[in-house]
Design an enzyme around this catalytic site. Sequence first.
Site, mmCIF file in Angstrom:
data_model
loop_
_atom_site.group_PDB
_atom_site.id
_atom_site.type_symbol
_atom_site.label_atom_id
_atom_site.label_comp_id
_atom_site.label_asym_id
_atom_site.label_seq_id
_atom_site.Cartn_x
_atom_site.Cartn_y
_atom_site.Cartn_z
ATOM 1 C CD1 TRP A 49 -2.917 1.543 0.875
ATOM 2 C CD2 TRP A 49 -1.315 2.439 2.144
ATOM 3 N NE1 TRP A 49 -3.326 2.801 1.234
ATOM 4 C CE2 TRP A 49 -2.358 3.389 2.009
ATOM 5 C CE3 TRP A 49 -0.203 2.799 2.905
ATOM 6 C CZ2 TRP A 49 -2.325 4.643 2.608
ATOM 7 C CZ3 TRP A 49 -0.167 4.051 3.497
ATOM 8 C CH2 TRP A 49 -1.218 4.948 3.351
ATOM 9 C CG HIS A 50 3.489 2.249 3.289
ATOM 10 N ND1 HIS A 50 2.890 1.222 3.979
ATOM 11 C CD2 HIS A 50 3.485 3.296 4.128
ATOM 12 C CE1 HIS A 50 2.555 1.636 5.182
ATOM 13 N NE2 HIS A 50 2.903 2.904 5.305
ATOM 14 N N GLY A 51 4.000 1.639 -1.210
ATOM 15 C CA GLY A 51 4.710 1.966 -2.439
ATOM 16 C C GLY A 51 4.998 0.750 -3.277
#
Lengths: 426, 487
Positions: B343-345
Site C-alpha cells: 500500500w505504501h509503495g
Amino acid sequence: MSSAESQIGTGTLGLEDAEPDGSRPVIRGPILRQLLAVLVGVLVGMVLVDQLVVWWDIDQEGDDENRPIMQHEHIGWVNRPHFVNPEFETELDRFGLRNPEIPEDCPPDEVRLVGFGASRTFGAGGAMQSWCWNYALEELLAGRGFRVLNGGVSGYSLLQSCRRAEAYLDPLEPDLVFVVASPGAQLMLDSSLARRWVRAGDDSDEMIPADVVEGWPEALVPLVIDAHRYLNSVSGIYRRHRAKFQTGGNRVASVQRWMVSRDEPSEVAAQMLSATLDEAQALGAACAERGIELRILVLPEIWQDSAVTWRSFLRRNQQAGAPPVDTPRREPTTVLEELLQERGLATWNFFDEVDRMGRDRERFVMGDNHHWSKAGHEVIARGIVERLREEGLLQSLRERRAAAPRTRPFGENPFPDTGADGSRTP
Amino acid sequence: MNFHSVGFLAFLAIVVLLFWALANRRELRLTMLFAASLVFYGSYEAWYLSLILFSTLLDYWCGAQIHRAAQADDSRRKRRYLLISLVGNLGVLGFFKYTDWIVESVQLLCTTLGLEVDLWAARTSLLPAGLLDSNFGRIIVPVGISFYTFQTLSYTIDIYRGVLAPAKNLRDFGLFVAFFPQLVAGPIVRAIDFLPQLELRPRFDRQRLREGLWRMVTGLLKKVAIADILGAYLVDPVYNSPGDYSWVVHLLAVYGFAFQIYYDFSGYSDIAIGAAKLLGFDLPENFDLPYRSRSVREFWRRWHISLSTWVRDYIYFPLGGSRGSEWRVARNLLITMLVIGVWHGASILWVIYGLMQGLSMIGERFFERLRGGRPWATTRAKSAVSWFLTFNFTALTCMFVRALDADQILGVATEFGDGALGAIGEWGWWALIGGALLHWYPPAITEAVRRAFHRAPTPVVGIITGLAAGCVAVLVVGETPYIYFQF
C-alpha cells in the site's frame, strides 16, 4: 469547565435551515468573536517572532548597508565594494574583489592575474581571506612583479562569472584571466527565476525579483510590488524566505544534480549549457580582442574527489539528474574541457590536484565538506604555477606588459555600491 | 498547499470563519466545505480532481446500487456492484501506483531472458504526456490517492455488509471523500464515523477550539522543529553520503529516521485532527506513542492506527483473523502485512518491509504459543528487553522506508567513514534528543502543558498559536513535503 457548560452560542435566530438532528440554531456572534480574538492573537504572535528575527538578523549580519552582496540586473548579484567582515578577515577592495586594494602608485608594468568563479574562488566555508589561492599564488610568484586578484562571488554559475569577468577587462586591464568552471549543476544556475530582475516601473531604477510579479494580473502588479517592498523592509521572516529562494533558486528537478557527461543532457539542461558556453565564448572573444590571455580552470566537483564519494553521489542522485551510475569519475571534467575547447577556449584541468586532496580530506577540505582549507587553496596555487611555467607564461606575460605598460592604475568600478537596500543599479 | 505553509493557514482561517458564519445554514455550510476541499485538492494539480470525482461518483452509485440490491434481497447484484467498486478503485490506484513497477520488472525479466523488447518506450507512447512526470518520465502518483481509495472502499464494503446506510446525497458523500484536513495523508476515516457527523449541527465550545489549536501547534512543531531538522542535519547527510560517517553516526541516523517519520506523519495527523476540530468534526487518532511498544503487534496497534485497523477489518478478519490453525493465522498475518507494505509503495523494498513485519509477528505469536500463551515480559527487566528489541527492530526496518534502493541500504549498513559524532550538527543533536525525550518522558508533563493551554484566555491562546506559527515560518527548511504524501 465541562463541555456542556462551555457550549456557547445556542439559541434561536430564525431564517436558518432545519438541522437533521433537530437541535437549536447556533448564535454566531460569540463564536465569530472568539475566532477573531484567536486570529488577532495569531497575528500578534507572528509579528512578535518576526520582529525578533529582524533584531536577530541585524545583530548577526549588520543592517542593509553592510550586507555582502548587491542585486544586479544582468548578473543577479555582485559583491559589495569595501565590504568588511573581520571574522574571516574579509576586506573587499573598491571593486568588490577579495584582495588588498590596488595602490594608486602601483608599477605600470606589474603583471595582473584575476581569478573569477564561485565560492571556491572567493574562499567560503570559513576560509580566511589570506588562505585563498590568489594569496598563495601571489606568494609563490613574489618578487617577479605579479599581482593576483580574487574575483570570486559565492553561488555564481559559469555564465555569471564570465559576465562579471568581461565587465572588469577594461577597468583592471589584466594580463591573464582565470575563470573557474566545475562540471556540476552550479555551472548553469543562471536560468533560475529568482535570478532575474525586472524594473519596478517604466521610470523606475528599482529592481524587483521577477518571480515576485510573475503570474499576477497586470492591474495588481503595483500592489504586489508595494506589498513586496513593504514586507521586505519590515519583515524578517519574509526577507529570510526571499533569501532562501534566491540562494536555492528553482532549478527543475532534472538538473538539481546534473553533471556534464557523455550522456545526452535533457532539453532543459542542454539549453542552459548552451547559453553558458556561449557566454564563455563571448568572454574568450573579448579577451582576445584586448590581447588578454584566458584560461578556464576546470575543477572537479568535491564529490569527484574519491571513488567512494563519487559512487555514492551517482547512486543517490539518479532521480535528480545525475549521470548514469557507471560514469567514470574523470569523465565530467574531461567532457567539460572538450566542450570548452570546441569553443576555442584554453583550459587547465585540475582533476589530479583535487583527486590528491580527496585522499586526505581532513587536511584539504573545510568542515563544511565542500570548500577548501588553506592547504587546499595552496594545492590549487601550486598547480597554477606549474602550468604557467609549462606554457612559458611567467616570462611572456612580463615581457608583453613591459612592452605596453598601463597608462593608469585602474579604471572605474563597473559595480559601484548602490545604496542601502542594494536594489538600484548604476 | 502544505500544512506548514502560510498559504494553508490563511486558507484554513477563511474556511473556519465562513463555516461558523454559516453555522445555521446546513446546505450552504456543507456545500462551502465541499467546494473548499476541492479547491484545496485542486491546488496540487487541477487534473487530480477528475480522479477524486470519478472515485466519488463510482462509489456513490455503487453504494446506492448495493443498498437497493440488499433491500431486494438480491445477493448476486450486491456482489456485482461491490466488485465494480473494488475493480474501479483498485484499478485506478493500481494504474497510477504500480504500472511503472510492473513495466520495470517485466522489462528486467525480458532483458534477463535475452528478449529485445522496449516495454518502457511502449508504455510512454501509449500514455498521454500529461500523466508523466516531465523530469523523469514516470507516471505521476496523485497526492492522497492511496488514502481516499481505501476510504471510499470502506464505504461500499460497509454498505455491502449492511452496517452502513448510503449517504443521503452526492454532496455529503463527496465531502466525506474530499474533506480537506485528512484528504492527502489521512487519518483514513470510515464513512460510518464521518457521515453521521454531517447530520449534527456543529458544536462550538471553548475546549474544542483550544484542543484544535493545541493539536495544530504541536503538529506544526513536530514537523518543522523535529522531523525536518532531523532529516536535514542527520538523516539525509548519512543516507546521501554514508562513506563520510562512522558506524555510530549511521546508527544514530537510523534511529533519527525512525523519529523523523514518526514526527512527520504524526505531526501531519495532529494538524489534520486539529483543523477538523476547528470545523466541528472529530477524526480518529492515528498514533499512540508507538516507540513505547513492547512487541511488533503492539507497535502496529499504535502506529498509523487508521490504516492498521482498516486492513484488520477489511483484510485480516475476512481472511479468518486469528481463528483456525496456526498456519492459517500465520498466512493471514503475512498477507495483511504484505498489503500494508505494498500500500505504501511499489518497490521490492516495500514487499520486504511488509514481509519482515509479518514474519516478526508470526515469530512473536510462535514464541507466545511455546510458553502456553503466557506473556513473557512479566518483570520490568523483561519489559525493558522487549521494548529494546521492538524499538530496534522497527527502527532498523525503517531503513527500507527511507532508502531509494537496496544499494543505499547496503551503503548505510556497510560503508563507514571517519566522520565521528562531531559530524552531526548542533541542530541534529537537539532534534534527536528532543524527539526521543518527547516520546519517552512521562505523558503527565505534556498533559500539564496541554491543560495550561486549555485554561488560557482566548487572545493568549491565539498569541501562543501565532508564536508557534512564526517559529515554524522561521525554521521551515525549504520545500519539505510530508513523507507520507508520496504514499
